[in-house]
Design an enzyme around this catalytic site. Sequence first.
Site, short mmCIF file in Angstrom:
data_model
loop_
_atom_site.label_atom_id
_atom_site.label_comp_id
_atom_site.label_asym_id
_atom_site.label_seq_id
_atom_site.Cartn_x
_atom_site.Cartn_y
_atom_site.Cartn_z
N ARG A 295 -30.18 27.13 -33.59
CA ARG A 295 -31.12 27.53 -32.19
C ARG A 295 -32.60 26.81 -33.30
NH1 ARG A 295 -28.81 27.07 -29.15
NH2 ARG A 295 -28.28 28.39 -27.17
N ILE B 150 -18.91 31.01 -34.99
CA ILE B 150 -18.86 29.10 -35.67
C ILE B 150 -19.11 28.99 -37.07
CG2 ILE B 150 -20.79 27.44 -35.21
CD1 ILE B 150 -21.83 28.79 -32.01
N ALA C 95 -23.32 21.99 -28.04
CA ALA C 95 -21.79 21.52 -27.37
C ALA C 95 -21.90 20.68 -26.38
CB ALA C 95 -22.48 23.20 -26.95
N ASP D 167 -30.31 20.11 -34.86
CA ASP D 167 -30.15 19.91 -33.73
C ASP D 167 -31.08 20.02 -32.40
OD1 ASP D 167 -27.66 18.27 -31.59
OD2 ASP D 167 -27.11 20.49 -31.57
N ASP E 113 -24.71 37.61 -44.12
CA ASP E 113 -25.48 38.20 -42.34
C ASP E 113 -25.55 39.76 -42.85
OD1 ASP E 113 -23.46 37.53 -39.69
OD2 ASP E 113 -24.64 39.17 -39.82
N HIS F 181 -29.80 17.89 -29.50
CA HIS F 181 -28.82 19.12 -29.20
C HIS F 181 -28.08 18.81 -28.42
CE1 HIS F 181 -29.97 23.59 -27.33
NE2 HIS F 181 -27.89 23.21 -28.10
N GLU G 162 -38.29 21.98 -26.47
CA GLU G 162 -37.38 20.71 -25.70
C GLU G 162 -37.09 20.51 -24.60
OE1 GLU G 162 -32.97 21.90 -26.78
OE2 GLU G 162 -32.90 22.83 -28.92
C1 MLT Z 1 -25.32 27.20 -26.54
O1 MLT Z 1 -26.18 27.99 -26.51
O2 MLT Z 1 -24.52 27.45 -25.78
C2 MLT Z 1 -25.63 26.04 -27.15
O3 MLT Z 1 -26.73 25.97 -27.54
C3 MLT Z 1 -25.32 24.58 -26.11
C4 MLT Z 1 -26.97 24.90 -24.84
O4 MLT Z 1 -27.60 25.77 -25.38
O5 MLT Z 1 -26.35 24.89 -23.87
#
Ligand code: MLT
Length: 322
Positions: free
Chosen positions: A230, A150, A281, A254, A169, A278, A259
Amino acid sequence: MKVLVSDPITEAGMAILKEADFDVIYLPDSSADEKADACKDVHGWVVRSGTQATADMINNADNLQVIGRAGVGTDNIDIAAATRKGIVVMNTPNVNTISAAEHTVAMMLALSRNIPVGHGGIMKGQWNRNALVGTELRNKILGVVGLGKIGREVIQRCRSFNMNILGFDPFISQDMFNEAEVKVVDIETLTAESDFITLHVPFNDSTKDLFNFDRLCRMKNSARIINVARGGIINEADLAKALNEDKIAGAAIDVFISEPIGEDNPLVNAKNIVLTPHLGASTLEAKEGVSLAVCEQVRDYLLHEKLANAINMPVSDLAKLK
Ligand code: MLT
């Protein structure tokens, strides 16, 4: 064989499980207790991020062979408990990448151009044009924490805005990047020099509170931070304090430590913040992609013991270790 699906997946994903003749239990809206009860006698379990697959649930699931995570992050699954019980945990690491990267860029632009505030003002009959002067991305320094799939897609998109990229990283060195495109630096340099910082690392013991008040204060006053990775990588109370005290210029968030968030979350009323629930995705493409991928993987493991994207190595037969 029985498969529990305890978070929403698409009809095409469900069809894969049904066509394989599994007895599918679909409980996307049930309580944690109902899910715990349902997983006791299933062979496969499909989750997204809404279900907490706890050690207790896993220990009570006597027939369970595989947990499939429709998505990337597996912090909602007790992997150690699954591994001890010989249960494979698999995710779908390739499917959400573009959606997460695009949401990151959307958040960066929304923040730098005050889009949510402008929209909110118009809805209330205001025309805040003069108060909402933004900043361009061009020639700004973008610090990317986490240079995996990503992070790299974000870099590719942000280079088209002519941003200058710093990357950090712990597992990646400069050899993997052309220095003219991505300069790999330590986290301190990235923190101090970036105009925008975006996070693309998993949540674990080494990333928890990576951006606490101390580190946030070491960012430029004019800098902004984006988290589509996250919750918990940025300490939420510390971020609210840093924003309210103008230690940094803005944040777009996000993902949250717990949550869904309520109005009592310190970020809700913080200054210069953009929040989304969130959505990284949450695209048609990613939802369909993760649903198909996880259902195929769970089916192939249950029917043919085929392993794809397993993130643990369960010990089902201790004799195999000899
Ligand atoms: C993921 O980890 O794939 C994304 O944050 C989406 C999700 O948690 O479903």
